[in-house]
Enzyme design. Structure first.
Site, PDB file in Angstrom:
ATOM      1  N   CYS A  51       0.801  -1.237   0.000  1.00  0.00           N
ATOM      2  CA  CYS A  51       0.000   0.000   0.000  1.00  0.00           C
ATOM      3  C   CYS A  51       0.833   1.286   0.000  1.00  0.00           C
ATOM      4  CB  CYS A  51      -0.904   0.057   1.236  1.00  0.00           C
ATOM      5  SG  CYS A  51      -1.402  -1.515   1.935  1.00  0.00           S
ATOM      6  N   LYS A  54       3.472   1.815  -2.921  1.00  0.00           N
ATOM      7  CA  LYS A  54       2.666   1.908  -4.154  1.00  0.00           C
ATOM      8  C   LYS A  54       1.976   3.260  -4.243  1.00  0.00           C
ATOM      9  CE  LYS A  54      -1.476   0.828  -3.947  1.00  0.00           C
ATOM     10  NZ  LYS A  54      -2.603  -0.018  -3.543  1.00  0.00           N
ATOM     11  N   TYR A 189      -6.197  -5.898  -9.226  1.00  0.00           N
ATOM     12  CA  TYR A 189      -5.955  -4.490  -8.900  1.00  0.00           C
ATOM     13  C   TYR A 189      -4.469  -4.158  -8.835  1.00  0.00           C
ATOM     14  CZ  TYR A 189      -4.836  -4.940  -3.845  1.00  0.00           C
ATOM     15  OH  TYR A 189      -4.230  -5.205  -2.653  1.00  0.00           O
ATOM     16  N   HIS A 451     -20.681  22.153  -3.565  1.00  0.00           N
ATOM     17  CA  HIS A 451     -20.539  22.631  -4.929  1.00  0.00           C
ATOM     18  C   HIS A 451     -19.360  23.578  -5.069  1.00  0.00           C
ATOM     19  CE1 HIS A 451     -21.984  23.471  -8.938  1.00  0.00           C
ATOM     20  NE2 HIS A 451     -21.833  24.762  -8.703  1.00  0.00           N
ATOM     21  N   GLU A 456     -20.502  15.679  -5.423  1.00  0.00           N
ATOM     22  CA  GLU A 456     -21.902  16.091  -5.262  1.00  0.00           C
ATOM     23  C   GLU A 456     -22.823  15.309  -6.192  1.00  0.00           C
ATOM     24  OE1 GLU A 456     -23.013  20.142  -6.522  1.00  0.00           O
ATOM     25  OE2 GLU A 456     -21.189  20.239  -7.703  1.00  0.00           O
TER      26      GLU A 456
HETATM   27  C1  LIG Z   1       1.556  -4.411  -4.250  1.00  0.00           C
HETATM   28  C2  LIG Z   1       0.500  -4.460  -3.168  1.00  0.00           C
HETATM   29  C3  LIG Z   1      -0.317  -3.374  -2.972  1.00  0.00           C
HETATM   30  C4  LIG Z   1      -1.282  -3.396  -1.966  1.00  0.00           C
HETATM   31  N1  LIG Z   1      -2.079  -2.301  -1.825  1.00  0.00           N
HETATM   32  C5  LIG Z   1      -3.024  -2.297  -0.857  1.00  0.00           C
HETATM   33  C6  LIG Z   1      -3.842  -1.150  -0.677  1.00  0.00           C
HETATM   34  O1  LIG Z   1      -3.730  -0.153  -1.385  1.00  0.00           O
HETATM   35  N2  LIG Z   1      -4.758  -1.182   0.314  1.00  0.00           N
HETATM   36  C7  LIG Z   1      -4.915  -2.280   1.131  1.00  0.00           C
HETATM   37  O2  LIG Z   1      -5.751  -2.254   2.027  1.00  0.00           O
HETATM   38  N3  LIG Z   1      -4.159  -3.382   0.964  1.00  0.00           N
HETATM   39  C8  LIG Z   1      -3.215  -3.412  -0.009  1.00  0.00           C
HETATM   40  N4  LIG Z   1      -2.420  -4.514  -0.152  1.00  0.00           N
HETATM   41  C9  LIG Z   1      -2.671  -5.703   0.707  1.00  0.00           C
HETATM   42  C10 LIG Z   1      -2.047  -5.532   2.084  1.00  0.00           C
HETATM   43  O3  LIG Z   1      -0.681  -5.218   1.961  1.00  0.00           O
HETATM   44  C11 LIG Z   1      -2.221  -6.831   2.867  1.00  0.00           C
HETATM   45  O4  LIG Z   1      -3.593  -7.182   2.871  1.00  0.00           O
HETATM   46  C12 LIG Z   1      -1.753  -6.703   4.305  1.00  0.00           C
HETATM   47  O5  LIG Z   1      -0.397  -6.326   4.349  1.00  0.00           O
HETATM   48  C13 LIG Z   1      -1.953  -8.047   5.033  1.00  0.00           C
HETATM   49  O6  LIG Z   1      -1.441  -7.970   6.333  1.00  0.00           O
HETATM   50  P1  LIG Z   1      -0.957  -9.271   7.092  1.00  0.00           P
HETATM   51  O7  LIG Z   1      -0.705  -8.854   8.499  1.00  0.00           O
HETATM   52  O8  LIG Z   1      -1.909 -10.377   6.857  1.00  0.00           O
HETATM   53  O9  LIG Z   1       0.409  -9.730   6.416  1.00  0.00           O
HETATM   54  P2  LIG Z   1       1.699  -8.940   5.928  1.00  0.00           P
HETATM   55  O10 LIG Z   1       1.517  -7.473   5.977  1.00  0.00           O
HETATM   56  O11 LIG Z   1       2.076  -9.541   4.616  1.00  0.00           O
HETATM   57  O12 LIG Z   1       2.807  -9.304   7.027  1.00  0.00           O
HETATM   58  C14 LIG Z   1       3.310 -10.582   7.175  1.00  0.00           C
HETATM   59  C15 LIG Z   1       4.663 -10.486   7.869  1.00  0.00           C
HETATM   60  O13 LIG Z   1       5.034 -11.780   8.324  1.00  0.00           O
HETATM   61  C16 LIG Z   1       6.424 -11.954   8.143  1.00  0.00           C
HETATM   62  N5  LIG Z   1       6.673 -13.409   8.115  1.00  0.00           N
HETATM   63  C17 LIG Z   1       6.264 -14.301   7.180  1.00  0.00           C
HETATM   64  N6  LIG Z   1       6.624 -15.550   7.529  1.00  0.00           N
HETATM   65  C18 LIG Z   1       7.264 -15.443   8.723  1.00  0.00           C
HETATM   66  C19 LIG Z   1       7.861 -16.386   9.605  1.00  0.00           C
HETATM   67  N7  LIG Z   1       7.823 -17.712   9.344  1.00  0.00           N
HETATM   68  N8  LIG Z   1       8.452 -15.926  10.751  1.00  0.00           N
HETATM   69  C20 LIG Z   1       8.443 -14.599  11.046  1.00  0.00           C
HETATM   70  N9  LIG Z   1       7.894 -13.675  10.244  1.00  0.00           N
HETATM   71  C21 LIG Z   1       7.300 -14.087   9.100  1.00  0.00           C
HETATM   72  C22 LIG Z   1       6.703 -11.243   6.836  1.00  0.00           C
HETATM   73  O14 LIG Z   1       8.090 -10.907   6.719  1.00  0.00           O
HETATM   74  C23 LIG Z   1       5.789 -10.023   6.957  1.00  0.00           C
HETATM   75  O15 LIG Z   1       6.467  -8.938   7.556  1.00  0.00           O
HETATM   76  C24 LIG Z   1      -1.427  -4.533  -1.135  1.00  0.00           C
HETATM   77  C25 LIG Z   1      -0.588  -5.638  -1.315  1.00  0.00           C
HETATM   78  C26 LIG Z   1       0.362  -5.604  -2.314  1.00  0.00           C
HETATM   79  C27 LIG Z   1       1.254  -6.799  -2.515  1.00  0.00           C
END
Ligand SMILES: Cc1cc2nc3c(=O)[nH]c(=O)nc-3n(C[C@H](O)[C@H](O)[C@H](O)COP(=O)(O)OP(=O)(O)OC[C@H]3O[C@@H](n4cnc5c(N)ncnc54)[C@H](O)[C@@H]3O)c2cc1C
Length: 471
Positions: A51, A54, A189, A451, A456
């Site tokens: 997010c 980007k 998206y 407006h 609107e």
């Molecule tokens: C290009 C892109 C653009 C996006 N744009 C948007 C947007 O505009 N708006 C929006 O709402 N969402 C957007 N998203 C989606 C959003 O980023 C995710 O939905 C969100 O980050 C999910 O959060 P999460 O906590 O599930 O996992 P994540 O944020 O993916 O975090 C997971 C974390 O776990 C860590 N990890 C993984 N495995 C292990 C392990 N075994 N041990 C320790 N750590 C580990 C990883 O390193 C990571 O830091 C976008 C995603 C992408 C790829």
């Protein structure tokens, strides 16, 4: 004497994991958070590879239009050029600042930060692969009454000849050099946003999608309208075709398409979907149930079939958005440790999730598509407005805006609201509140417009689109 090292051990420092760890620690329980990438990974995909970077690049891309459009408003002089290295390094500096903010927030909440790759050993034990002081591999082991898996997702690239030449959204932010010719594969998206961003930044962008139209799942009219607007900005969108093979030559990546065409580009960005990040997590060893794609299966309170193990966010492959992961984290913490004093436990609704697509122009949407509403409610009334925004009467841009309301005819409730146009995400956020509150079309009609704005139009549409004969 506590039986475990921690009450809650969160695996993954992304949107869901950080929120759950902080909120739980604020309830006074002993919390640890394990992040594989160290402090640089805090904030997860959203902050580091999703997010935030980007949207920063999307702002950068919109300047190109602004420079162009300013001539109609009397601004003169040659268009400035992009310094890609400056954009990349400024972005990296801001992301590093955010990583530090997250680390401080967690520490100040009392969360123990553990840096290393986590693997479940048993329902209460996590082994963390770490590096020793001399750089050699080591490990630590930690026990917890409950373990939360919040490891997110990762890009998926299918197998084909030349797959090793492609990049994903993980690599696209740091490309060196700037790709003059970029092929984007995918119609979701993320693919559409990067096509718009790199087109705006000055690349010649071709976007390929196997299906009939991009942005599956969005309102059909929005899909067609957005595709046409994106093409007007210069994106060469090719539908119903995919990549057969890619090979590298001196002049770039030669890409053979399923329709027999060949194109030569500097980079190929695959944005064809994401899979749950579960590799090496030890789920099979502990017997945590997963679906065929690896997504962790959970019940309504994010508990897996192993009672001490919970999961939320992208690793459960439900609605993959940051606010959803945050909402799930808050619901889980209230469920496990109680709500904040004087507050009711938070719920997490999956209806009416507003979302934006940061294409040029933006898309903003909340509620049902017209097709979903017809299937759900039978009789629906549709209001639609398409126009040239006031700004473009002088800017010279041919960009048009689409706004659409879908109303359940029986109750007059607005069940779908869609927009393609400048700042659609900003506009739709406010209307999402009205829809959550169950606003009817009569309430929209009785609301005064601001407006002159584009927004609107949502409260001034009076004439419904004629009902199709099939209804
Ligand atoms: C290009 C892109 C653009 C996006 N744009 C948007 C947007 O505009 N708006 C929006 O709402 N969402 C957007 N998203 C989606 C959003 O980023 C995710 O939905 C969100 O980050 C999910 O959060 P999460 O906590 O599930 O996992 P994540 O944020 O993916 O975090 C997971 C974390 O776990 C860590 N990890 C993984 N495995 C292990 C392990 N075994 N041990 C320790 N750590 C580990 C990883 O390193 C990571 O830091 C976008 C995603 C992408 C790829």
């Amino acid at each position: 004497m506590n039986a475990y090292d921690f009450d809650l051990l969160v695996i993954g420092g992304g949107s869901g994991g950080v929120r759950a760890a902080r909120m739980a620690a604020q309830r006074g329980v002993r919390v640890a958070l394990a992040e594989a990438l160290g402090q640089d990974g805090l904030g997860g995909t959203c902050v580091n590879l999703g997010c935030i970077p980007k949207k920063l690049y999307s702002y950068a891309a919109h300047f190109a239009e602004a420079f162009e459009e300013s001539h109609g408003y009397g601004w003169e002089g040659p268009a400035p050029t992009l310094n890609w290295e400056t954009l990349k390094s400024n972005r990296a500096r801001e992301i590093a600042r955010l990583n530090g903010v997250y680390a401080n927030l967690l520490r100040h909440s009392g969360v123990t930060l553990l840096y290393g790759y986590a693997q479940l050993q048993d329902p209460h034990t996590v082994r963390l692969a770490t590096l020793n002081g001399d750089g050699s591999p080591g490990h630590t082991q930690h026990s917890a009454e409950r373990i939360l898996i919040a490891t997110g997702g990762t890009p998926h690239v299918p197998h084909f000849q030349g797959r090793e030449h492609v990049i994903t959204s993980n690599e696209v932010f740091d490309l060196k050099p700037f790709p003059k010719r970029l092929l984007v594969v995918g119609g979701g998206y993320i693919a559409c946003e990067f096509a718009s961003i790199f087109n705006g930044l000055g690349a010649q962008v071709t976007q390929l999608y196997r299906g009939d139209q991009i942005l599956r799942g969005f309102d059909d009219e929005v899909r067609h309208f957005a595709a046409a607007e994106m093409q007007k900005t210069g994106i060469d969108l090719r539908l119903n075709t995919g990549v057969v093979r890619i090979h590298r030559e001196n002049d770039g990546l030669h890409t053979l398409l399923e329709n027999g065409n060949q194109i030569t580009v500097d980079d190929v960005l695959y944005a064809t979907g994401r899979v749950p990040n579960v590799a090496g997590l030890g789920l099979e060893q502990v017997g945590v149930a997963q679906d065929a794609q690896g997504a962790v299966l959970v019940n309504d309170t994010y508990q897996t079939n192993v009672p001490s193990v919970y999961a939320l966010g992208d690793v459960t492959a439900r609605v993959q958005l940051t606010p959803v992961a945050l909402g799930e984290a808050m619901k889980l913490v209230d469920h496990l440790f109680g709500p904040p004093p004087g507050k009711a436990p938070r719920s997490m609704g999956y209806d009416n999730i507003p979302t934006a697509v940061f294409t040029h122009p933006n898309i903003g949407t909340v509620g049902d598509t017209e097709a979903q509403a017809r299937a759900k409610y039978g009789r629906v009334t549709v209001f639609r407005s398409e126009f040239k925004a006031l700004k473009h009467t002088l800017s010279g841009s041919t960009e048009r805006t689409l706004m659409k309301l879908v109303v359940d005819s029986a109750t007059d409730r607005v069940v779908g609201l869609h927009m393609v146009g400048a700042e659609a995400g900003e506009i739709v956020q406010g209307f999402a509140v009205a829809m959550k509150a169950g606003a009817t079309k009569a309430v929209f009609d009785s609301t005064l417009g601001i407006h002159p704005t584009a927004a609107e139009e949502f409260v001034t549409m009076r004439e419904p689109v004629p009902t199709p004969p099939a209804q």
